[in-house]
Scaffold this motif. Sequence first.
Motif, short mmCIF file in Angstrom:
data_model
loop_
_atom_site.label_atom_id
_atom_site.label_comp_id
_atom_site.label_asym_id
_atom_site.label_seq_id
_atom_site.Cartn_x
_atom_site.Cartn_y
_atom_site.Cartn_z
N LEU A 1 0.89 -17.20 -50.77
CA LEU A 1 -0.02 -18.39 -50.63
C LEU A 1 -0.48 -18.46 -49.30
O LEU A 1 0.25 -18.19 -48.38
CB LEU A 1 0.78 -19.51 -51.26
N ALA A 2 -1.58 -19.10 -49.16
CA ALA A 2 -2.22 -19.17 -47.88
C ALA A 2 -1.40 -20.52 -47.34
O ALA A 2 -1.21 -21.55 -47.89
CB ALA A 2 -3.74 -19.89 -48.00
N PRO A 3 -0.78 -20.31 -46.05
CA PRO A 3 -0.02 -21.46 -45.41
C PRO A 3 -0.63 -22.74 -45.23
O PRO A 3 -0.05 -23.75 -45.24
CB PRO A 3 0.55 -20.81 -43.95
N ALA A 4 -2.00 -22.79 -44.93
CA ALA A 4 -2.82 -23.88 -44.65
C ALA A 4 -3.41 -24.57 -45.84
O ALA A 4 -4.41 -25.46 -45.83
CB ALA A 4 -3.74 -23.84 -43.51
N ALA A 5 -2.88 -24.21 -47.14
CA ALA A 5 -3.65 -24.47 -48.43
C ALA A 5 -3.71 -26.06 -48.57
O ALA A 5 -4.74 -26.63 -49.04
CB ALA A 5 -3.24 -23.73 -49.58
N ALA A 6 -2.45 -26.78 -48.11
CA ALA A 6 -2.48 -28.18 -48.39
C ALA A 6 -3.46 -28.93 -47.43
O ALA A 6 -3.82 -29.99 -47.95
CB ALA A 6 -1.28 -28.72 -48.17
N ALA A 7 -4.04 -28.36 -46.01
CA ALA A 7 -4.86 -29.06 -45.40
C ALA A 7 -6.17 -28.51 -45.61
O ALA A 7 -7.26 -29.22 -44.95
CB ALA A 7 -4.46 -28.80 -43.86
N ASP A 8 -6.57 -27.44 -46.29
CA ASP A 8 -7.65 -27.07 -46.67
C ASP A 8 -8.33 -27.40 -48.02
O ASP A 8 -7.67 -26.91 -49.20
CB ASP A 8 -7.93 -25.50 -46.36
N PRO A 9 -9.70 -28.35 -48.08
CA PRO A 9 -9.67 -28.70 -49.30
C PRO A 9 -10.23 -27.46 -50.28
O PRO A 9 -9.92 -27.52 -51.59
CB PRO A 9 -10.86 -29.87 -49.10
N ALA A 10 -10.90 -26.51 -49.93
CA ALA A 10 -11.44 -25.54 -50.53
C ALA A 10 -10.07 -24.64 -51.16
O ALA A 10 -10.08 -24.09 -52.36
CB ALA A 10 -12.23 -24.56 -49.68
N ALA A 11 -9.13 -24.62 -50.33
CA ALA A 11 -8.07 -23.88 -50.74
C ALA A 11 -7.12 -24.53 -51.52
O ALA A 11 -6.73 -24.04 -52.65
CB ALA A 11 -7.13 -23.43 -49.43
N ALA A 12 -7.01 -25.86 -51.53
CA ALA A 12 -6.42 -26.75 -52.48
C ALA A 12 -7.15 -26.62 -53.88
O ALA A 12 -6.71 -26.49 -55.01
CB ALA A 12 -6.39 -28.14 -52.34
N ALA A 13 -8.49 -26.70 -53.76
CA ALA A 13 -9.34 -26.60 -55.12
C ALA A 13 -9.04 -24.99 -55.70
O ALA A 13 -8.96 -25.19 -57.01
CB ALA A 13 -10.82 -26.72 -54.77
N ALA A 14 -9.15 -24.07 -54.98
CA ALA A 14 -8.95 -22.77 -55.44
C ALA A 14 -7.38 -22.64 -56.17
O ALA A 14 -7.27 -22.20 -57.37
CB ALA A 14 -8.89 -21.64 -54.46
#
Length: 87
Positions: free
Chosen positions: A25-38
């Motif tokens: 998992l991408a480490p910054a997913a929680a802070a990145d809205p696009a990663a959170a949506a993905a």
Amino acid sequence: GAYALVYRALSTASGQVVAVKELPLAPAAAADPAAAAAAARVRSELDLLQRLVHPNVVRLLSSVTTDANLYVVMEYMEGGSLQKLLI
């Protein structure tokens, strides 16, 4: 798999041999809205796949998410990868 490590494992609950895909998992997913949506789309697809039952589709048994990885547990299919069979 092309995007993940795949392990052959034994389910302690059922005694069944399973395949476990480990996806980082991408480490910054929680802070990145696009990663959170993905990540939400992936969870939605996993929920759908877990309900899919067809003789020509590998069965998704469960999934587990940790801080660093997503683990997808599927039925184990003998014979190696599909890619090797197609080439």
